[in-house]
Design a protein around this motif. Structure first.
Motif, PDB file in Angstrom:
ATOM      1  N   TYR B  49       0.873  -1.227   0.200  1.00 50.11           N
ATOM      2  CA  TYR B  49       0.203  -0.107   0.054  1.00 50.11           C
ATOM      3  C   TYR B  49       0.802   1.249   0.023  1.00 50.11           C
ATOM      4  O   TYR B  49       2.062   1.219   0.442  1.00 50.11           O
ATOM      5  CB  TYR B  49      -1.051   0.129   1.321  1.00 50.11           C
ATOM      6  N   PHE B  50       0.348   2.142  -0.806  1.00 52.37           N
ATOM      7  CA  PHE B  50       1.104   3.343  -0.688  1.00 52.37           C
ATOM      8  C   PHE B  50       0.007   4.517  -0.871  1.00 52.37           C
ATOM      9  O   PHE B  50      -0.825   4.280  -1.764  1.00 52.37           O
ATOM     10  CB  PHE B  50       1.946   3.588  -2.132  1.00 52.37           C
ATOM     11  N   SER B  51       0.218   5.591  -0.078  1.00 51.04           N
ATOM     12  CA  SER B  51      -0.726   6.679  -0.054  1.00 51.04           C
ATOM     13  C   SER B  51      -2.053   6.126  -0.081  1.00 51.04           C
ATOM     14  O   SER B  51      -3.102   6.461  -0.963  1.00 51.04           O
ATOM     15  CB  SER B  51      -0.638   7.606  -1.431  1.00 51.04           C
ATOM     16  N   GLU B  52      -2.534   5.168   0.761  1.00 51.30           N
ATOM     17  CA  GLU B  52      -3.964   4.638   1.075  1.00 51.30           C
ATOM     18  C   GLU B  52      -4.337   3.907  -0.314  1.00 51.30           C
ATOM     19  O   GLU B  52      -5.584   3.472  -0.312  1.00 51.30           O
ATOM     20  CB  GLU B  52      -4.856   5.880   1.427  1.00 51.30           C
ATOM     21  N   THR B  53      -3.853   3.513  -1.113  1.00 48.30           N
ATOM     22  CA  THR B  53      -4.016   2.775  -2.393  1.00 48.30           C
ATOM     23  C   THR B  53      -3.178   1.257  -2.575  1.00 48.30           C
ATOM     24  O   THR B  53      -1.927   1.558  -2.212  1.00 48.30           O
ATOM     25  CB  THR B  53      -3.910   3.582  -3.557  1.00 48.30           C
ATOM     26  N   GLN B  54      -3.734   0.440  -2.686  1.00 46.66           N
ATOM     27  CA  GLN B  54      -2.910  -0.907  -2.927  1.00 46.66           C
ATOM     28  C   GLN B  54      -2.179  -0.733  -4.248  1.00 46.66           C
ATOM     29  O   GLN B  54      -2.971  -0.538  -5.598  1.00 46.66           O
ATOM     30  CB  GLN B  54      -3.991  -2.102  -3.185  1.00 46.66           C
ATOM     31  N   ARG B  55      -1.053  -0.791  -4.328  1.00 43.15           N
ATOM     32  CA  ARG B  55      -0.049  -0.500  -5.482  1.00 43.15           C
ATOM     33  C   ARG B  55       0.469  -1.794  -6.235  1.00 43.15           C
ATOM     34  O   ARG B  55       0.684  -1.971  -7.203  1.00 43.15           O
ATOM     35  CB  ARG B  55       0.974   0.172  -5.114  1.00 43.15           C
ATOM     36  N   ASN B  56       0.086  -2.986  -5.380  1.00 41.87           N
ATOM     37  CA  ASN B  56       0.849  -4.220  -5.871  1.00 41.87           C
ATOM     38  C   ASN B  56      -0.026  -5.242  -5.140  1.00 41.87           C
ATOM     39  O   ASN B  56      -0.282  -5.320  -3.837  1.00 41.87           O
ATOM     40  CB  ASN B  56       2.414  -4.264  -5.338  1.00 41.87           C
TER      41      ASN B  56
END
Lengths: 114, 114
Positions: B49-56
């Motif tokens: 997670y990065f900046s409240e978003t699942q990135r991977n």
């Protein structure tokens, strides 16, 4: 403490000798590599890293060598100490297909003999 | 700086239950990754997670989910627990997402499913 891996390859080294731990990685496009040390009951701890545009990098008592031709990474520990006893993992970090990921090796258990 | 903290450290659950694990990254780190570690499979990537978003996301069933809050703290949830979910769950934080950023691991949460 927790058992990180019951059937890991084990390297036994006499205290004061040098240790060499090897790792084969899978992706020729991997850009970044890290060696981690994991002691019983703890999370992995960063030791040293190397980028794909380098062949060698030295830290305090540790050296990482990268051979991209054969996709091989090694960690050399000089003058091995009892506190070096742990499981060592290599990790490759790559970017591809619009995403990036870390892939960890299975680990090698280092036992330092007094 | 305080390191990565994970709560709880130990957890025992019954098959079919659900569980939530928590991770607080190093102050200033915005990326949080979750891993499952078992003796048989080693370290396997769950998601980042990065900046409240699942990135991977790794190759785990939909029973495994996560989220990240505005303060970068992250939670991981496993629903309908199975015996095979017994593992050490590790959280790692890094300053940013992407290739080439060192990950700092927490001590892990040991989950036992009976």
């Amino acid at each position: 403490g927790e058992s990180v891996g019951l059937h890991l390859p084990t390297l036994s080294v006499q205290e004061g000798d040098n240790s060499i731990i090897n790792c084969a990685y899978s992706n020729s496009a991997s850009d970044y590599f890290i060696w981690y040390k994991q002691e019983s009951g703890k999370g992995p701890q960063f030791i040293i890293d190397i980028r794909s545009n380098m062949d060698k990098r030295q830290g305090q008592r540790v050296t990482v060598l990268l051979n991209k031709t054969v996709k091989h990474l090694s960690l050399q520990i000089a003058a091995t100490q009892p506190g070096d006893s742990a499981v060592y993992f290599c990790a490759e970090n790559s970017f591809g297909s619009g995403t990036y990921k870390y892939i960890f090796g299975t680990g090698t258990r280092l036992k330092v003999l007094a | 700086k305080a390191g990565v903290t994970q709560t709880p450290r130990y957890l025992i659950k019954t098959r079919g239950q659900q569980v939530t694990l928590s991770c607080s990254p190093i102050s200033g780190h915005r990326s949080v990754s979750w891993y499952q570690q078992t003796p048989g499979q080693g370290l396997q990537f769950l998601f980042e997670y990065f900046s409240e978003t699942q990135r991977n996301k790794g190759n785990f069933p939909g029973r495994f989910s996560g989220r990240q809050f505005s303060n970068s703290r992250s939670e991981m949830n496993v629903s309908t627990l199975e015996l095979g979910d017994s593992a050490l769950y590790l959280c790692a934080s890094s300053p940013l997402a992407g290739v080439g950023y060192e990950q700092y691991f927490g001590p892990g949460t040991r989950l036992t499913v009976t």
